[in-house]
Scaffold this active site. Sequence first.
Site, PDB file in Angstrom:
ATOM      1  N   CYS A 113       0.813  -1.229   0.000  1.00  0.00           N
ATOM      2  CA  CYS A 113       0.000   0.000   0.000  1.00  0.00           C
ATOM      3  C   CYS A 113       0.845   1.276   0.000  1.00  0.00           C
ATOM      4  O   CYS A 113       0.347   2.353  -0.314  1.00  0.00           O
ATOM      5  CB  CYS A 113      -0.959   0.001   1.184  1.00  0.00           C
ATOM      6  N   HIS A 249      -3.484   7.459   2.219  1.00  0.00           N
ATOM      7  CA  HIS A 249      -3.826   6.117   1.743  1.00  0.00           C
ATOM      8  C   HIS A 249      -5.248   5.810   2.193  1.00  0.00           C
ATOM      9  O   HIS A 249      -5.625   6.085   3.333  1.00  0.00           O
ATOM     10  CB  HIS A 249      -2.834   5.102   2.318  1.00  0.00           C
ATOM     11  N   ASN A 279      -9.922  -0.029  -0.606  1.00  0.00           N
ATOM     12  CA  ASN A 279      -8.465   0.066  -0.526  1.00  0.00           C
ATOM     13  C   ASN A 279      -7.872  -0.518  -1.806  1.00  0.00           C
ATOM     14  O   ASN A 279      -7.943  -1.723  -2.035  1.00  0.00           O
ATOM     15  CB  ASN A 279      -7.989  -0.713   0.712  1.00  0.00           C
TER      16      ASN A 279
HETATM   17  O1  UT7 Z   1      -3.762  -0.894   3.612  1.00  0.00           O
HETATM   18  C1  UT7 Z   1      -2.921  -1.645   4.427  1.00  0.00           C
HETATM   19  C2  UT7 Z   1      -3.218  -1.408   5.813  1.00  0.00           C
HETATM   20  N1  UT7 Z   1      -4.499  -1.995   6.164  1.00  0.00           N
HETATM   21  C3  UT7 Z   1      -5.230  -1.373   7.022  1.00  0.00           C
HETATM   22  O2  UT7 Z   1      -4.887  -0.292   7.402  1.00  0.00           O
HETATM   23  C4  UT7 Z   1      -6.465  -2.059   7.568  1.00  0.00           C
HETATM   24  C5  UT7 Z   1      -6.455  -1.926   9.047  1.00  0.00           C
HETATM   25  N2  UT7 Z   1      -7.543  -2.554   9.736  1.00  0.00           N
HETATM   26  C6  UT7 Z   1      -8.848  -2.167   9.620  1.00  0.00           C
HETATM   27  O3  UT7 Z   1      -9.189  -1.354   8.796  1.00  0.00           O
HETATM   28  C7  UT7 Z   1      -9.828  -2.738  10.598  1.00  0.00           C
HETATM   29  O4  UT7 Z   1      -9.128  -3.400  11.640  1.00  0.00           O
HETATM   30  C8  UT7 Z   1     -10.860  -3.719   9.973  1.00  0.00           C
HETATM   31  C9  UT7 Z   1     -11.851  -2.931   9.132  1.00  0.00           C
HETATM   32  C10 UT7 Z   1     -10.150  -4.748   9.127  1.00  0.00           C
HETATM   33  C11 UT7 Z   1     -11.636  -4.421  11.075  1.00  0.00           C
HETATM   34  O5  UT7 Z   1     -12.261  -3.464  11.930  1.00  0.00           O
HETATM   35  P1  UT7 Z   1     -12.112  -3.599  13.525  1.00  0.00           P
HETATM   36  O6  UT7 Z   1     -12.908  -2.537  14.113  1.00  0.00           O
HETATM   37  O7  UT7 Z   1     -10.642  -3.628  13.830  1.00  0.00           O
HETATM   38  O8  UT7 Z   1     -12.823  -4.989  13.807  1.00  0.00           O
HETATM   39  P2  UT7 Z   1     -12.212  -6.312  14.458  1.00  0.00           P
HETATM   40  O9  UT7 Z   1     -11.188  -6.912  13.564  1.00  0.00           O
HETATM   41  O10 UT7 Z   1     -11.848  -6.013  15.864  1.00  0.00           O
HETATM   42  O11 UT7 Z   1     -13.501  -7.232  14.431  1.00  0.00           O
HETATM   43  C12 UT7 Z   1     -14.691  -6.880  15.126  1.00  0.00           C
HETATM   44  C13 UT7 Z   1     -15.747  -7.940  14.861  1.00  0.00           C
HETATM   45  C14 UT7 Z   1     -15.244  -9.361  14.990  1.00  0.00           C
HETATM   46  O12 UT7 Z   1     -16.258 -10.120  15.619  1.00  0.00           O
HETATM   47  P3  UT7 Z   1     -16.205 -10.464  17.191  1.00  0.00           P
HETATM   48  O13 UT7 Z   1     -14.892 -11.202  17.371  1.00  0.00           O
HETATM   49  O14 UT7 Z   1     -16.198  -9.118  17.885  1.00  0.00           O
HETATM   50  O15 UT7 Z   1     -17.417 -11.264  17.396  1.00  0.00           O
HETATM   51  C15 UT7 Z   1     -15.087  -9.824  13.556  1.00  0.00           C
HETATM   52  O16 UT7 Z   1     -15.249 -11.213  13.417  1.00  0.00           O
HETATM   53  O17 UT7 Z   1     -16.254  -7.820  13.509  1.00  0.00           O
HETATM   54  C16 UT7 Z   1     -16.213  -9.102  12.878  1.00  0.00           C
HETATM   55  N3  UT7 Z   1     -16.006  -8.912  11.447  1.00  0.00           N
HETATM   56  C17 UT7 Z   1     -17.031  -8.710  10.584  1.00  0.00           C
HETATM   57  N4  UT7 Z   1     -18.361  -8.638  10.775  1.00  0.00           N
HETATM   58  C18 UT7 Z   1     -19.143  -8.402   9.697  1.00  0.00           C
HETATM   59  C19 UT7 Z   1     -14.848  -8.887  10.755  1.00  0.00           C
HETATM   60  N5  UT7 Z   1     -15.091  -8.666   9.447  1.00  0.00           N
HETATM   61  C20 UT7 Z   1     -16.438  -8.568   9.328  1.00  0.00           C
HETATM   62  C21 UT7 Z   1     -17.306  -8.323   8.225  1.00  0.00           C
HETATM   63  N6  UT7 Z   1     -18.629  -8.247   8.469  1.00  0.00           N
HETATM   64  N7  UT7 Z   1     -16.849  -8.148   6.976  1.00  0.00           N
END
Ligand code: UT7
Length: 322
Positions: A113, A249, A279
């Site tokens: 990225c 980004h 992204n």
């Molecule tokens: O470009 C390179 C760099 N990349 C980034 O900068 C991405 C960085 N990360 C992010 O943008 C975020 O961490 C995400 C968008 C990927 C995830 O958001 P988050 O607020 O960090 O959520 P999380 O990973 O803590 O997950 C929260 C919950 C989980 O469920 P439980 O364990 O709380 O029951 C996940 O299983 O959301 C669940 N989850 C989803 N639910 C519905 C994860 N993906 C999904 C989904 N739909 N697509």
Amino acid sequence: MNYSRIIGTGSYLPDKVLTNQDLEKMVDTTDQWIRERTGINKRHIAAENETTCDLAEHASRKAMEAAGKSPADIDLIVLATTTPDQVFPSTACLLQSRLDIHGSPAFDVQAVCTGFIYAMGVADNFIRAGSAKCALVVGAETFSRIINWKDRDTCVLFGDGAGAVVLEASDEPGILSTHLHADGDYASLLQVPDGVSRGYEKVRDNAAFVEMRGNEVFKMAVNTLGRIVDETLEKNGLEKADIDWLIPHQANIRIINATARKLGMSMDHVVVTVHDHGNTSAASVPLAFDVAVREGRIKRGETLLMEAFGGGFTWGSVLVKY
Ligand code: UT7
């Protein structure tokens, strides 16, 4: 000629649009979750026969047209991609042939990225050293090809696209500074485990696709981008208020908001395309930049801060007097 100036921009998005509603039918997710956690509404996906070089060619032709430059003027091509058409030749060489440019150096840069920021750093140094006068700098990705479309953690985040700029040697600024960093200790947080030398489908099932520990990457991205903002301002003796536009980004609106808060910038001076593009990895900064330039929002003479964070980890910034 002490500086390189951006004299033209271009971008391209494939026709096919994949909405959050489409994804609801593919994995266990909701439009509401995707919008609230990422800011993304839709993303563009390359057609089956459309490659990274195809996207790069469209974006490059537009950038060259905007710059008023012909193929004979271009004496360097630096292309950032994580999703090259072939193992070799590089996508930069394939693009060079498409554009009927001959003899100039042409090579790919791989910083995921952060790729476009790296490519700008490399091209700027070529121009400052007097080794090039007119560079085509491209970020292009078909990231959809390395996504596991059954993995809701990653498949809702990414899209395909390309962006390009033409840089020209100039006595006037120009790119004021570039800041490139990496720390290879974090591969396990964001990676595609398979590859050419390890072999494909040999590491384990689905290892040819992106794996991410999203929450840990998120925290690292927010902290690291905060630091790169400080480093860039300090190096140039500038205050936060001196930055007219942030071109970040486009990974997650919450990361973008955090960097804008750090700069004390109102969101109407932050270029945001993540809702429409998702992204697009190396393409995200030049795509966002071109959108804002063509909409007439970014004006000549303004000070622009471009920044990115990605796999590697890699991170960096480019400060520009536009
Ligand atoms: O470009 C390179 C760099 N990349 C980034 O900068 C991405 C960085 N990360 C992010 O943008 C975020 O961490 C995400 C968008 C990927 C995830 O958001 P988050 O607020 O960090 O959520 P999380 O990973 O803590 O997950 C929260 C919950 C989980 O469920 P439980 O364990 O709380 O029951 C996940 O299983 O959301 C669940 N989850 C989803 N639910 C519905 C994860 N993906 C999904 C989904 N739909 N697509």
